[in-house]
Design a protein around this motif. Structure first.
Motif, PDB file in Angstrom:
ATOM      1  N   LYS A   1      36.003  -4.195  -9.525  1.00 29.88           N
ATOM      2  CA  LYS A   1      35.865  -5.678  -9.207  1.00 29.88           C
ATOM      3  C   LYS A   1      34.436  -6.122  -9.936  1.00 29.88           C
ATOM      4  CE  LYS A   1      35.779  -5.021  -4.621  1.00 29.88           C
ATOM      5  NZ  LYS A   1      35.432  -5.348  -3.282  1.00 29.88           N
ATOM      6  N   PRO A   2      34.455  -7.198 -10.143  1.00 27.22           N
ATOM      7  CA  PRO A   2      33.222  -7.841 -10.713  1.00 27.22           C
ATOM      8  C   PRO A   2      32.257  -7.337 -10.006  1.00 27.22           C
ATOM      9  CG  PRO A   2      34.799  -9.405 -10.877  1.00 27.22           C
ATOM     10  CD  PRO A   2      35.593  -8.384 -10.080  1.00 27.22           C
ATOM     11  N   PHE A   3      30.913  -7.124 -10.565  1.00 31.00           N
ATOM     12  CA  PHE A   3      29.853  -6.755  -9.643  1.00 31.00           C
ATOM     13  C   PHE A   3      29.512  -7.735  -8.745  1.00 31.00           C
ATOM     14  CE2 PHE A   3      25.188  -6.518  -9.354  1.00 31.00           C
ATOM     15  CZ  PHE A   3      25.046  -5.415  -8.394  1.00 31.00           C
ATOM     16  N   VAL A   4      29.471  -9.181  -9.333  1.00 32.96           N
ATOM     17  CA  VAL A   4      28.877 -10.315  -8.527  1.00 32.96           C
ATOM     18  C   VAL A   4      29.766 -10.303  -7.276  1.00 32.96           C
ATOM     19  CG1 VAL A   4      30.512 -11.984  -9.734  1.00 32.96           C
ATOM     20  CG2 VAL A   4      28.428 -12.631  -8.747  1.00 32.96           C
ATOM     21  N   GLU A   5      30.857  -9.889  -7.184  1.00 33.20           N
ATOM     22  CA  GLU A   5      31.775 -10.070  -5.936  1.00 33.20           C
ATOM     23  C   GLU A   5      31.210  -8.897  -4.781  1.00 33.20           C
ATOM     24  OE1 GLU A   5      35.723 -10.053  -6.269  1.00 33.20           O
ATOM     25  OE2 GLU A   5      35.537 -11.683  -7.745  1.00 33.20           O
ATOM     26  N   LYS A   6      31.079  -7.652  -5.403  1.00 29.35           N
ATOM     27  CA  LYS A   6      30.470  -6.406  -4.725  1.00 29.35           C
ATOM     28  C   LYS A   6      28.891  -7.189  -3.884  1.00 29.35           C
ATOM     29  CE  LYS A   6      29.423  -1.648  -5.092  1.00 29.35           C
ATOM     30  NZ  LYS A   6      29.346  -0.490  -6.045  1.00 29.35           N
ATOM     31  N   LEU A   7      28.147  -7.418  -5.040  1.00 24.79           N
ATOM     32  CA  LEU A   7      26.854  -8.033  -4.693  1.00 24.79           C
ATOM     33  C   LEU A   7      26.884  -8.993  -3.358  1.00 24.79           C
ATOM     34  CD1 LEU A   7      23.607  -8.060  -5.235  1.00 24.79           C
ATOM     35  CD2 LEU A   7      24.541 -10.145  -6.650  1.00 24.79           C
ATOM     36  N   LYS A   8      27.646 -10.164  -3.487  1.00 28.38           N
ATOM     37  CA  LYS A   8      27.739 -10.886  -2.494  1.00 28.38           C
ATOM     38  C   LYS A   8      28.445 -10.434  -1.397  1.00 28.38           C
ATOM     39  CE  LYS A   8      28.172 -15.192  -5.422  1.00 28.38           C
ATOM     40  NZ  LYS A   8      29.275 -15.942  -6.056  1.00 28.38           N
ATOM     41  N   TRP A   9      29.243  -9.391  -1.409  1.00 30.26           N
ATOM     42  CA  TRP A   9      29.897  -8.888  -0.200  1.00 30.26           C
ATOM     43  C   TRP A   9      28.807  -8.182   0.408  1.00 30.26           C
ATOM     44  CZ3 TRP A   9      31.610  -3.757   0.461  1.00 30.26           C
ATOM     45  CH2 TRP A   9      32.286  -3.394   1.521  1.00 30.26           C
ATOM     46  N   MET A  10      28.214  -7.370  -0.040  1.00 25.88           N
ATOM     47  CA  MET A  10      27.293  -6.698   0.445  1.00 25.88           C
ATOM     48  C   MET A  10      25.847  -7.373   0.874  1.00 25.88           C
ATOM     49  SD  MET A  10      28.075  -3.509   1.172  1.00 25.88           S
ATOM     50  CE  MET A  10      26.630  -2.617   1.681  1.00 25.88           C
ATOM     51  N   ALA A  11      25.573  -8.400   0.415  1.00 19.80           N
ATOM     52  CA  ALA A  11      24.520  -8.963   0.784  1.00 19.80           C
ATOM     53  C   ALA A  11      24.825 -10.023   2.334  1.00 19.80           C
ATOM     54  CB  ALA A  11      24.186 -10.269  -0.169  1.00 19.80           C
ATOM     55  N   GLU A  12      26.094 -10.162   2.414  1.00 21.48           N
ATOM     56  CA  GLU A  12      26.322 -10.811   3.519  1.00 21.48           C
ATOM     57  C   GLU A  12      25.663 -10.387   4.856  1.00 21.48           C
ATOM     58  OE1 GLU A  12      30.452 -10.798   4.112  1.00 21.48           O
ATOM     59  OE2 GLU A  12      30.889 -12.243   2.425  1.00 21.48           O
ATOM     60  N   ASP A  13      25.742  -9.071   4.909  1.00 20.15           N
ATOM     61  CA  ASP A  13      25.022  -8.634   6.388  1.00 20.15           C
ATOM     62  C   ASP A  13      23.911  -7.735   6.048  1.00 20.15           C
ATOM     63  OD1 ASP A  13      27.507  -9.386   7.656  1.00 20.15           O
ATOM     64  OD2 ASP A  13      28.533  -8.053   6.914  1.00 20.15           O
ATOM     65  N   ALA A  14      23.137  -7.988   4.999  1.00 19.38           N
ATOM     66  CA  ALA A  14      21.886  -7.037   4.853  1.00 19.38           C
ATOM     67  C   ALA A  14      20.747  -7.898   5.561  1.00 19.38           C
ATOM     68  CB  ALA A  14      21.641  -7.100   3.085  1.00 19.38           C
TER      69      ALA A  14
ATOM     70  N   LYS B   1      19.044 -16.144  -7.911  1.00 19.93           N
ATOM     71  CA  LYS B   1      19.827 -17.366  -8.227  1.00 19.93           C
ATOM     72  C   LYS B   1      21.399 -17.327  -7.744  1.00 19.93           C
ATOM     73  CE  LYS B   1      17.069 -19.886 -11.286  1.00 19.93           C
ATOM     74  NZ  LYS B   1      15.791 -18.676 -11.101  1.00 19.93           N
ATOM     75  N   VAL B   2      21.739 -15.862  -7.178  1.00 20.70           N
ATOM     76  CA  VAL B   2      23.289 -15.843  -6.923  1.00 20.70           C
ATOM     77  C   VAL B   2      23.190 -15.745  -5.223  1.00 20.70           C
ATOM     78  CG1 VAL B   2      25.003 -14.271  -6.916  1.00 20.70           C
ATOM     79  CG2 VAL B   2      23.592 -14.583  -8.961  1.00 20.70           C
ATOM     80  N   ILE B   3      22.098 -14.863  -4.700  1.00 20.06           N
ATOM     81  CA  ILE B   3      22.249 -14.933  -3.321  1.00 20.06           C
ATOM     82  C   ILE B   3      20.906 -15.799  -2.996  1.00 20.06           C
ATOM     83  CG2 ILE B   3      21.867 -13.211  -1.332  1.00 20.06           C
ATOM     84  CD1 ILE B   3      24.136 -12.798  -3.124  1.00 20.06           C
ATOM     85  N   THR B   4      21.288 -16.876  -2.082  1.00 25.44           N
ATOM     86  CA  THR B   4      20.202 -17.701  -1.600  1.00 25.44           C
ATOM     87  C   THR B   4      19.808 -17.743  -0.372  1.00 25.44           C
ATOM     88  OG1 THR B   4      21.930 -19.434  -1.618  1.00 25.44           O
ATOM     89  CG2 THR B   4      20.382 -19.372  -3.693  1.00 25.44           C
ATOM     90  N   ASN B   5      20.725 -17.143   0.651  1.00 32.53           N
ATOM     91  CA  ASN B   5      20.596 -17.103   2.033  1.00 32.53           C
ATOM     92  C   ASN B   5      19.686 -15.795   2.529  1.00 32.53           C
ATOM     93  OD1 ASN B   5      22.591 -15.502   1.607  1.00 32.53           O
ATOM     94  ND2 ASN B   5      23.923 -16.525   3.115  1.00 32.53           N
TER      95      ASN B   5
END
Lengths: 360, 241
Positions: free
Chosen positions: A138-151, A181-185
């Motif tokens: 998968k594109p890394f950006v998707e993996k990043l966003k996915w794992m960032a959700e619950d971090a 710039k990708v994860i803002t929350n």
């Protein structure tokens, strides 16, 4: 794993003595600038607090951050942080691979929802749907966003994750984008450097995992304890700067005498990092000590602030690469010429109109 | 007939008093004082600033016996503080002084006559009209130029303090007040670069400023240079229009 397994439990199981453990606590407390009482607090926290897992992901990067990290000066620090304390997933250096490895991510995401630390080395390229960096299919950006959700929080390792680094240098064809710039929350801790200093990295991880909170950050999201002063402020060659003694050429007498490298393009005066105090490779040296100026690797867009070997940066807005003096002198030249021409026309006009008025 | 006959209060050969010239008190003492203090500060700032970016050849001897770069930087910072103090007092005087004292801090864009004046003066500078208009304060074009220069000075003050805060430390008031500049340019090397470009723009302004003051003084027949010393603007033509 027990529900409330502590760091200390894991360490002891791995055969680390209590003596080594307290040594590690005082060393880390010292490197964080926290004083001796903090060492006790740290030991207590490690003994009683539940273990916080760290997930370490790799985007568009060169692995120099990992290389730096595993060379942390005190072997104990490396062993404790890397293999025992908290690192649950690091696809570059872990034994597991494939689906087995990816399963750890899902497990951590579920089991430690909102509690794990996401450490990101490198950054996601956003161009073409993120396909310039594919990780696990998968594109890394998707993996990043996915794992960032619950971090709980995100550590942006190095110049790549913090600022973009070389892959984001102009013209940035893959549109490599720093993490914030990708994860803002989510809270993001930037630990810039290419790579960051090993002791700084382990210090940051230990601080968060032991105290369960983030270190104090500066305006740009960097831990104040390591990034609140410039290389210049603590440089051992600073007296030569103040005296006006500079290296003019790489092999001149001044270079041999260890004068200031300012004229050779040293970016120490604009670079926030701990190199001039912590130094590298166990305090052996750092770039300026070895006779080369700082290239400002922990600063935003440092690749585009070149040349590395000149004090004044090029100004790319003017099309051709020129520095402030060249642009300024050209402007003064043009305006000066225009003023001279204007004065000449004024004089001619005056003479001719006076003649006209006399004639009339 | 002769030049002397036109000077106010001077008797000519026939014992007749000369007709007085039109004179208006424009620049009050604080404005004039500020102008020259500011000019001096800018000269010091530009020179020392240049030598901070491109230092002089190295001094010989031990580092402990030399402090050249330190003195140059001190002069830069001291002159910077003089400039800021002057600017603050000048801002106060914009409120306390006469109408001409606040001219350079705003543009009357809503004033159609003034807008017409900008274009008229532009045409005057392009040699398209034969005679300039006479203004007691700044002519509209000069007004625009001065306002732009105030913006430039503000830019230099803000970036200057941001750079100064790097040495003063993250706990300093300079950083508290001007640290936001680093949100625009995270890498202070950029702030150095634009502060440096700003210096050259100041030099460009100085060239144009001095040239147009001298030129207006001569060609427009109204005093410019002496007006910034005495405060009085003299219109040398007896009658106009």
């Amino acid at each position: 794993m027990a529900a409330h397994e502590t760091f200390y439990d894991v360490i002891r199981r791995q055969g680390v003595t209590r003596r080594s453990f307290t040594k590690f606590c005082s060393l880390t407390a010292a490197s964080l600038g926290l004083g001796s009482s903090a060492a006790t607090a740290m030991a207590k926290a490690l003994e009683t607090n539940p273990r916080v897992p760290v997930i370490w992901m790799h985007g568009l990067e060169c692995t120099c951050c990992s290389e730096s990290f595993i060379r942390s000066a005190h072997p104990l620090v490396k062993d404790v942080v890397l293999s025992m304390i908290s690192l649950d997933y690091d696809d570059t250096i872990m034994a597991a691979a494939g689906h087995q490895a990816e399963a750890i991510l899902e497990e951590t995401k579920e089991k430690y929802k909102g509690k794990y630390i996401l450490a990101v080395e490198g950054n996601p390229p956003l161009n073409e749907g993120g396909m310039f960096c594919i990780d696990g299919g998968k594109p890394f950006v998707e993996k990043l966003k996915w794992m960032a959700e619950d971090a709980y929080a995100i550590i942006a390792w190095g110049a790549c994750a913090s600022w973009g680094c070389v892959q984001a240098a102009k013209p940035n064809p893959t549109q490599a984008t720093p993490i914030d710039k990708v994860i803002t929350n989510k809270p993001i801790i930037k630990v810039p450097g290419c790579p960051p200093i090993a002791e700084v990295m382990t210090g940051v991880v230990t601080f968060i995992t032991t105290f369960g909170r983030l270190p104090e950050l500066d305006r740009q999201g960097r831990p104040k304890m390591f990034y609140s002063q410039r290389i210049h402020d603590k440089c051992y060659r600073r007296p030569h700067f103040d005296a006006g003694q500079f290296v003019e050429e790489w092999d001149d007498e001044a270079a041999r005498k260890g004068y200031c490298l300012y004229k050779m393009g040293c970016k120490g005066p604009t670079t926030y990092n701990a190199c001039s105090t912590v130094r590298w490779n166990g305090g052996v040296s750092f770039p300026i000590q070895s006779g080369h100026g700082c290239i400002g690797c922990s600063e935003e867009g440092f690749w585009d602030k070149g040349p590395f070997y000149e004090r004044l940066s090029n100004i790319k807005q003017f099309g051709i690469e020129h520095n402030a003096d060249e642009v300024g002198l050209a402007a003064v030249g043009v305006v000066g010429a225009a003023v001279a021409a204007h004065a000449a026309v004024t004089a001619v006009k005056r003479i001719t109109t006076k003649r006209d008025s006399k004639e009339s | 007939m002769t030049e002397a006959t036109q000077i106010h209060g001077v008797l000519d050969g026939h014992g007749e008093r000369a007709a007085p010239l039109q004179t208006v008190y424009v620049y009050e003492a604080p404005v004039r004082l500020w102008h020259w203090v500011n000019a001096l500060a800018i000269i010091v700032l530009a020179l020392t600033g240049f030598f901070i970016a491109s230092p002089l050849p190295s001094t010989p001897g031990e580092a402990s016996a030399n402090f050249l770069m330190g003195y140059i930087r001190f002069a830069h910072f001291a002159a910077g503080y003089v400039l800021v103090a002057g600017l603050l007092l000048r801002l106060y005087w914009a409120l306390a002084g006469n109408t001409y004292a606040r001219q350079i801090f705003y543009l009357p864009l809503w004033d159609r006559k003034w807008l017409w004046g900008v274009f008229y003066e532009l045409r005057w500078y392009l040699f398209l009209v034969a005679r300039p208009q006479k203004y007691i304060g700044h002519n509209p074009l000069a007004h625009v130029a001065m306002f732009a220069f105030m913006l430039l000075l503000a830019f230099m003050v803000v970036t200057g303090f941001a750079l100064y805060s790097e040495g003063a430390g993250r706990d300093s008031w300079q950083f508290k007040l001007f640290g936001w500049v680093f949100a625009i340019w995270p890498n202070s090397q950029d702030i150095h670069t634009w502060h440096h470009v700003g210096m050259w723009l100041v030099v460009v302004f100085v060239i144009v400023h001095i040239y147009s003051a001298v030129r207006e003084d001569i060609v427009s027949r109204q005093s410019m240079i002496s007006a910034m010393i005495s405060g009085e603007r003299t219109f040398r033509d007896e009658h106009d229009e």
